[in-house]
Design a protein around this motif. Structure first.
Motif, mmCIF file in Angstrom:
data_model
loop_
_atom_site.group_PDB
_atom_site.id
_atom_site.type_symbol
_atom_site.label_atom_id
_atom_site.label_comp_id
_atom_site.label_asym_id
_atom_site.label_seq_id
_atom_site.Cartn_x
_atom_site.Cartn_y
_atom_site.Cartn_z
ATOM 1 N N GLU A 1 -23.756 1.015 15.804
ATOM 2 C CA GLU A 1 -23.805 1.503 16.993
ATOM 3 C C GLU A 1 -24.830 1.123 17.952
ATOM 4 N N ASN B 1 -15.148 -5.674 23.714
ATOM 5 C CA ASN B 1 -14.548 -4.759 23.122
ATOM 6 C C ASN B 1 -13.379 -5.247 22.392
ATOM 7 N N HIS C 1 -23.314 -2.048 19.496
ATOM 8 C CA HIS C 1 -22.389 -1.736 20.552
ATOM 9 C C HIS C 1 -22.987 -1.223 21.820
ATOM 10 N N ASP D 1 -19.013 -3.447 14.508
ATOM 11 C CA ASP D 1 -20.438 -3.388 15.124
ATOM 12 C C ASP D 1 -21.125 -2.294 14.870
ATOM 13 N N ARG E 1 -24.409 -4.217 23.643
ATOM 14 C CA ARG E 1 -23.382 -4.993 24.423
ATOM 15 C C ARG E 1 -23.050 -4.347 25.553
ATOM 16 N N ARG E 2 -22.693 -3.086 25.649
ATOM 17 C CA ARG E 2 -22.223 -2.253 26.832
ATOM 18 C C ARG E 2 -23.354 -2.348 27.746
#
Length: 332
Positions: free
Chosen positions: A67, A60, A70, A65, A73-74
């Motif tokens: 979408e 974070n 991101h 980044d 990564r999540r």
């Protein structure tokens, strides 16, 4: 005696004491102990303090980044959490903290993590699914989650796992979702055993219903803390909910009549919505002994004046539920 021949005091301790020591470390540091020696490799798996914060996993940061990147990564962060709890070898958990802001697409993962915490008789549970720096208007995230929550984030199911948590911290996201998830939100679940409740809040009107649900659902509540966010969009009006009239009713709850003795506000700014909530608690809290107002540290001179004025007004309130109540302003 040379340093190389000095006895290693930690190595002489039994595993149960080493786990206790590790549990006092921040979670990230407790994980790092696994590389100290072969014996330490799995000891951190028994730590009783589990803190999963997306920001601490480097996911974070202030980077641009896409979408898709991101989301990738999540997904990795969520995978790490699942792997950790699948290998957890302890029987009970002292603290379990889950911080995954705006969890669109990960609702079922959140449910399974909270259910895990419930099975381990967690004493202190922190659920933070809100972003303190979000610039979205209130309700925008809920609109995104209408479909997802019906498939995963069932509020009734979630709260059935919180009934026996003695120390609970919740976020604005849950306050809003609770009030919109059920036709009769006051009957979402059985009475909770929570003694100490922390509510992270923007003090937006649409969060008020969630606050009353917790007052109603925690008949044994002894302390209530509001940790208010000082950032976020300014909301002067919320349709169908008038901030002042909402708290003018004389409805009371069991905790206000019998158990709630201490109320604290962290980052107190003296804004009207804060005052409406606190005036209600002062008026209806029959056994309240303390109201501690901790002024926000970033106040300018005008804001500080508002805080001082608000504290003085509380001292003058004649209609108090408890004659033993003491109001204290800190950091002003």
């Amino acid at each position: 005696m040379e340093s190389g021949t000095k006895p290693n005091l930690l190595s002489n301790l039994p595993d149960c004491l080493l786990v206790l020591i590790i549990s006092f470390l921040p979670f990230k540091q407790s994980v790092q102990t696994s590389v100290l020696a072969k014996r330490w490799k799995n000891l951190c798996r028994e730590t009783t303090n589990l803190v999963f914060k997306e920001s601490e996993f480097g996911l974070n940061q202030f980077v641009v980044d896409t979408e898709a990147k991101h989301s990738e990564r999540r997904a990795l962060f969520v995978s790490v959490m699942h792997q950790w709890i699948s290998r957890f070898t302890g029987n009970t958990i002292e603290t379990f903290e889950l911080c995954l802001p705006e969890p669109v697409g990960f609702e079922e993962d959140i449910m399974s993590l909270i259910e895990f915490a419930a099975t381990k008789q967690t004493k202190n549970l922190v659920i933070n699914l809100s972003s303190s720096n979000s610039r979205q208007p209130p309700g925008a995230l809920h609109i995104k989650l209408i479909y997802n929550q019906k498939n995963g984030l069932d509020i009734t199911r979630l709260f059935s796992n919180l009934i026996y948590v003695r120390n609970l911290t919740i976020c604005p996201f849950l306050l809003e979702m609770m009030i919109q998830d059920c036709d009769d939100p006051m009957k979402l679940h059985d009475p909770m055993k929570t003694r100490h409740l922390v509510i992270k809040t923007h003090m937006y009107p649409h969060e008020f219903g969630g606050i009353t649900i917790f007052l109603n659902s925690c008949p044994e509540l002894e302390s209530l803390t509001f940790e208010t966010y000082t950032t976020g969009p300014i909301v002067r009006y919320w349709p169908l909910i008038h901030p002042k009239t909402f708290w003018l009713n004389n409805k009371t709850y069991e905790c206000l009549e019998r158990t709630l003795k201490a109320v604290k506000v962290i980052n107190f700014c003296g804004i009207p919505n804060e005052l409406h909530v606190l005036q209600y608690l002062i008026r209806t809290g029959r056994v309240m002994e303390r109201l501690d107002l901790h002024a926000a540290k970033t106040l300018n001179n005008e804001q500080r004046r508002l805080v001082l004025t608000a504290a003085e007004e509380f001292q003058k309130i004649v209609e108090r539920g408890s004659r033993h109540l003491r109001v204290t302003l800190h950091n002003a």
